[in-house]
Design a protein around this motif. Structure first.
Motif, PDB file in Angstrom:
ATOM      1  N   LEU A   1      14.688   3.681  -5.291  1.00 24.53           N
ATOM      2  CA  LEU A   1      14.542   2.364  -4.674  1.00 24.53           C
ATOM      3  C   LEU A   1      15.622   2.166  -3.617  1.00 24.53           C
ATOM      4  O   LEU A   1      16.793   2.512  -3.822  1.00 24.53           O
ATOM      5  CB  LEU A   1      14.687   1.256  -5.726  1.00 24.53           C
ATOM      6  CG  LEU A   1      13.710   1.260  -6.910  1.00 24.53           C
ATOM      7  CD1 LEU A   1      14.127   0.199  -7.918  1.00 24.53           C
ATOM      8  CD2 LEU A   1      12.293   0.995  -6.432  1.00 24.53           C
ATOM      9  N   GLU A   2      15.208   1.603  -2.480  1.00 25.05           N
ATOM     10  CA  GLU A   2      16.134   1.177  -1.440  1.00 25.05           C
ATOM     11  C   GLU A   2      15.747  -0.250  -1.048  1.00 25.05           C
ATOM     12  O   GLU A   2      14.563  -0.558  -0.944  1.00 25.05           O
ATOM     13  CB  GLU A   2      16.048   2.083  -0.209  1.00 25.05           C
ATOM     14  CG  GLU A   2      16.466   3.518  -0.463  1.00 25.05           C
ATOM     15  CD  GLU A   2      16.190   4.404   0.744  1.00 25.05           C
ATOM     16  OE1 GLU A   2      17.034   5.257   1.050  1.00 25.05           O
ATOM     17  OE2 GLU A   2      15.122   4.232   1.375  1.00 25.05           O
ATOM     18  N   ILE A   3      16.739  -1.114  -0.828  1.00 30.33           N
ATOM     19  CA  ILE A   3      16.459  -2.500  -0.450  1.00 30.33           C
ATOM     20  C   ILE A   3      17.055  -2.756   0.931  1.00 30.33           C
ATOM     21  O   ILE A   3      18.228  -2.468   1.181  1.00 30.33           O
ATOM     22  CB  ILE A   3      17.020  -3.483  -1.486  1.00 30.33           C
ATOM     23  CG1 ILE A   3      16.392  -3.216  -2.863  1.00 30.33           C
ATOM     24  CG2 ILE A   3      16.738  -4.933  -1.060  1.00 30.33           C
ATOM     25  CD1 ILE A   3      16.893  -4.102  -3.977  1.00 30.33           C
ATOM     26  N   PHE A   4      16.211  -3.292   1.828  1.00 29.44           N
ATOM     27  CA  PHE A   4      16.586  -3.482   3.227  1.00 29.44           C
ATOM     28  C   PHE A   4      16.601  -4.957   3.606  1.00 29.44           C
ATOM     29  O   PHE A   4      15.971  -5.797   2.957  1.00 29.44           O
ATOM     30  CB  PHE A   4      15.575  -2.781   4.139  1.00 29.44           C
ATOM     31  CG  PHE A   4      15.598  -1.275   4.059  1.00 29.44           C
ATOM     32  CD1 PHE A   4      16.287  -0.521   4.992  1.00 29.44           C
ATOM     33  CD2 PHE A   4      14.903  -0.613   3.055  1.00 29.44           C
ATOM     34  CE1 PHE A   4      16.297   0.866   4.932  1.00 29.44           C
ATOM     35  CE2 PHE A   4      14.904   0.765   2.981  1.00 29.44           C
ATOM     36  CZ  PHE A   4      15.601   1.513   3.921  1.00 29.44           C
TER      37      PHE A   4
ATOM     38  N   LYS B   1       0.842  -1.193   0.000  1.00 26.96           N
ATOM     39  CA  LYS B   1       0.000   0.000   0.000  1.00 26.96           C
ATOM     40  C   LYS B   1       0.879   1.247   0.000  1.00 26.96           C
ATOM     41  O   LYS B   1       1.952   1.272   0.597  1.00 26.96           O
ATOM     42  CB  LYS B   1      -0.914   0.010   1.234  1.00 26.96           C
ATOM     43  CG  LYS B   1      -1.924  -1.131   1.259  1.00 26.96           C
ATOM     44  CD  LYS B   1      -2.784  -1.059   2.509  1.00 26.96           C
ATOM     45  CE  LYS B   1      -3.772  -2.215   2.564  1.00 26.96           C
ATOM     46  NZ  LYS B   1      -4.579  -2.189   3.803  1.00 26.96           N
ATOM     47  N   TRP B   2       0.401   2.294  -0.668  1.00 26.99           N
ATOM     48  CA  TRP B   2       1.166   3.534  -0.769  1.00 26.99           C
ATOM     49  C   TRP B   2       0.815   4.461   0.393  1.00 26.99           C
ATOM     50  O   TRP B   2      -0.343   4.652   0.723  1.00 26.99           O
ATOM     51  CB  TRP B   2       0.889   4.219  -2.110  1.00 26.99           C
ATOM     52  CG  TRP B   2       1.371   3.395  -3.256  1.00 26.99           C
ATOM     53  CD1 TRP B   2       0.667   2.460  -3.951  1.00 26.99           C
ATOM     54  CD2 TRP B   2       2.687   3.410  -3.825  1.00 26.99           C
ATOM     55  NE1 TRP B   2       1.452   1.878  -4.924  1.00 26.99           N
ATOM     56  CE2 TRP B   2       2.695   2.446  -4.875  1.00 26.99           C
ATOM     57  CE3 TRP B   2       3.846   4.135  -3.561  1.00 26.99           C
ATOM     58  CZ2 TRP B   2       3.821   2.197  -5.646  1.00 26.99           C
ATOM     59  CZ3 TRP B   2       4.977   3.888  -4.343  1.00 26.99           C
ATOM     60  CH2 TRP B   2       4.958   2.929  -5.362  1.00 26.99           C
ATOM     61  N   ARG B   3       1.873   5.035   0.990  1.00 26.76           N
ATOM     62  CA  ARG B   3       1.702   5.930   2.133  1.00 26.76           C
ATOM     63  C   ARG B   3       2.531   7.191   1.936  1.00 26.76           C
ATOM     64  O   ARG B   3       3.432   7.226   1.107  1.00 26.76           O
ATOM     65  CB  ARG B   3       2.129   5.216   3.422  1.00 26.76           C
ATOM     66  CG  ARG B   3       1.200   4.086   3.829  1.00 26.76           C
ATOM     67  CD  ARG B   3       1.767   3.315   5.009  1.00 26.76           C
ATOM     68  NE  ARG B   3       2.779   2.362   4.590  1.00 26.76           N
ATOM     69  CZ  ARG B   3       3.513   1.631   5.433  1.00 26.76           C
ATOM     70  NH1 ARG B   3       3.360   1.784   6.727  1.00 26.76           N
ATOM     71  NH2 ARG B   3       4.405   0.774   4.968  1.00 26.76           N
TER      72      ARG B   3
ATOM     73  N   VAL C   1       9.992   1.620  -2.186  1.00 24.96           N
ATOM     74  CA  VAL C   1       9.856   2.348  -3.450  1.00 24.96           C
ATOM     75  C   VAL C   1       9.322   3.735  -3.133  1.00 24.96           C
ATOM     76  O   VAL C   1       8.260   3.880  -2.532  1.00 24.96           O
ATOM     77  CB  VAL C   1       8.892   1.615  -4.409  1.00 24.96           C
ATOM     78  CG1 VAL C   1       8.815   2.345  -5.742  1.00 24.96           C
ATOM     79  CG2 VAL C   1       9.324   0.171  -4.597  1.00 24.96           C
ATOM     80  N   ILE C   2      10.075   4.760  -3.515  1.00 25.12           N
ATOM     81  CA  ILE C   2       9.718   6.153  -3.230  1.00 25.12           C
ATOM     82  C   ILE C   2       9.402   6.858  -4.538  1.00 25.12           C
ATOM     83  O   ILE C   2      10.177   6.772  -5.500  1.00 25.12           O
ATOM     84  CB  ILE C   2      10.869   6.876  -2.513  1.00 25.12           C
ATOM     85  CG1 ILE C   2      11.187   6.189  -1.178  1.00 25.12           C
ATOM     86  CG2 ILE C   2      10.531   8.354  -2.293  1.00 25.12           C
ATOM     87  CD1 ILE C   2      12.467   6.683  -0.531  1.00 25.12           C
TER      88      ILE C   2
ATOM     89  N   VAL D   1       5.500   9.809  -1.668  1.00 23.55           N
ATOM     90  CA  VAL D   1       4.754   8.593  -1.340  1.00 23.55           C
ATOM     91  C   VAL D   1       5.705   7.418  -1.438  1.00 23.55           C
ATOM     92  O   VAL D   1       6.696   7.451  -2.180  1.00 23.55           O
ATOM     93  CB  VAL D   1       3.534   8.382  -2.265  1.00 23.55           C
ATOM     94  CG1 VAL D   1       2.558   9.536  -2.143  1.00 23.55           C
ATOM     95  CG2 VAL D   1       3.957   8.184  -3.707  1.00 23.55           C
ATOM     96  N   TYR D   2       5.407   6.378  -0.670  1.00 22.22           N
ATOM     97  CA  TYR D   2       6.278   5.207  -0.696  1.00 22.22           C
ATOM     98  C   TYR D   2       5.467   3.955  -0.391  1.00 22.22           C
ATOM     99  O   TYR D   2       4.360   4.013   0.170  1.00 22.22           O
ATOM    100  CB  TYR D   2       7.407   5.358   0.325  1.00 22.22           C
ATOM    101  CG  TYR D   2       6.964   5.218   1.765  1.00 22.22           C
ATOM    102  CD1 TYR D   2       7.072   3.999   2.439  1.00 22.22           C
ATOM    103  CD2 TYR D   2       6.424   6.302   2.454  1.00 22.22           C
ATOM    104  CE1 TYR D   2       6.662   3.871   3.751  1.00 22.22           C
ATOM    105  CE2 TYR D   2       6.009   6.185   3.768  1.00 22.22           C
ATOM    106  CZ  TYR D   2       6.138   4.960   4.421  1.00 22.22           C
ATOM    107  OH  TYR D   2       5.713   4.831   5.718  1.00 22.22           O
TER     108      TYR D   2
END
Length: 219
Positions: free
Chosen positions: A118-121, A67-69, A108-109, A86-87
């Motif tokens: 994009l950032e991957i955690f 969901k986008w927030r 995803v921003i 939004v992300y």
């Protein structure tokens, strides 16, 4: 066997009392010791409250995946900048020449003007994956009709930035905003550096993206 928020939780008899454990929480069991007192100790109550709060947070996190927030940038002092984005956070699989696992998350921003980052955690969202630094590469997108397109991106140390060849090129945001159904994304770091064999895959859906973008403040 009892149920808490649709999850299986167990009371396991021991010589001293019971072990209170959840099959899905990943936390150590709580030891409940038999005593003559009519109520739980303060320590046990605090532990049970903390356990319930963690269960609630885990459920909220899983319910919000995809969901986008709204988020807001902060400056170097940690203060709000009044610049919103939004992300969304989505589960991600990762494989390389050594292993394959699926316990990562991609953040995803998207900014109001359609720029995508994009950032991957790791699975606790505390450590970011490292990428080839200051290199260009490609992301592949697979559409619901099985069509596949490649998009040029720029890799920083912990960040991926979409890098269209020209302003007229369709962006990942454009494809996402105008496509019904999920988009499957494949990030192959070998397209940016021969020293990397990592491949990340995740799925994006439009969901409430347009609605949330329309709610962003003007920067």
């Amino acid at each position: 066997l009892i149920a808490i928020d649709e999850k299986e939780t167990y009371l396991i008899p021991t010589n001293k009392g019971f072990l209170f454990a959840s099959a899905s929480s990943g936390t150590e069991p709580l030891e409940l010791i038999k005593t003559s007192q009519k109520d739980f100790s303060k320590e046990t109550k605090d532990a049970m409250v903390a356990f319930a709060e963690k269960q609630k947070k885990d459920k909220e996190f899983k319910d919000n995946l995809g969901k986008w927030r709204k988020g807001e940038y902060v400056d170097e002092f940690g203060d709000d900048t009044n610049q919103e984005f939004v992300y969304t956070i989505v589960p991600t699989t990762h494989e390389n020449s050594y292993s394959s696992h699926s316990d990562l998350y991609t953040k995803v921003i998207i900014t109001k003007d359609g720029k995508l980052y994009l950032e991957i955690f790791n699975n606790s969202l505390s450590v970011k994956e490292n990428f080839p630094r200051s290199e260009f590469g490609f992301i592949k997108i697979k559409f619901p009709n099985d069509e596949v397109k490649s998009k040029k991106v720029f890799f920083g140390k912990n960040l991926i930035l979409e890098s269209p060849e020209s302003k007229k090129d369709r962006t990942i945001y454009t494809e996402l905003a105008e496509t019904e159904g999920p988009l499957k994304l494949n990030i192959d770091l070998s397209t940016a550096s021969e020293y990397y064999s990592d491949i990340y895959q995740f799925t994006l859906q439009r969901n409430n993206l347009i609605e949330m973008l329309n709610q962003l403040k003007e920067s």
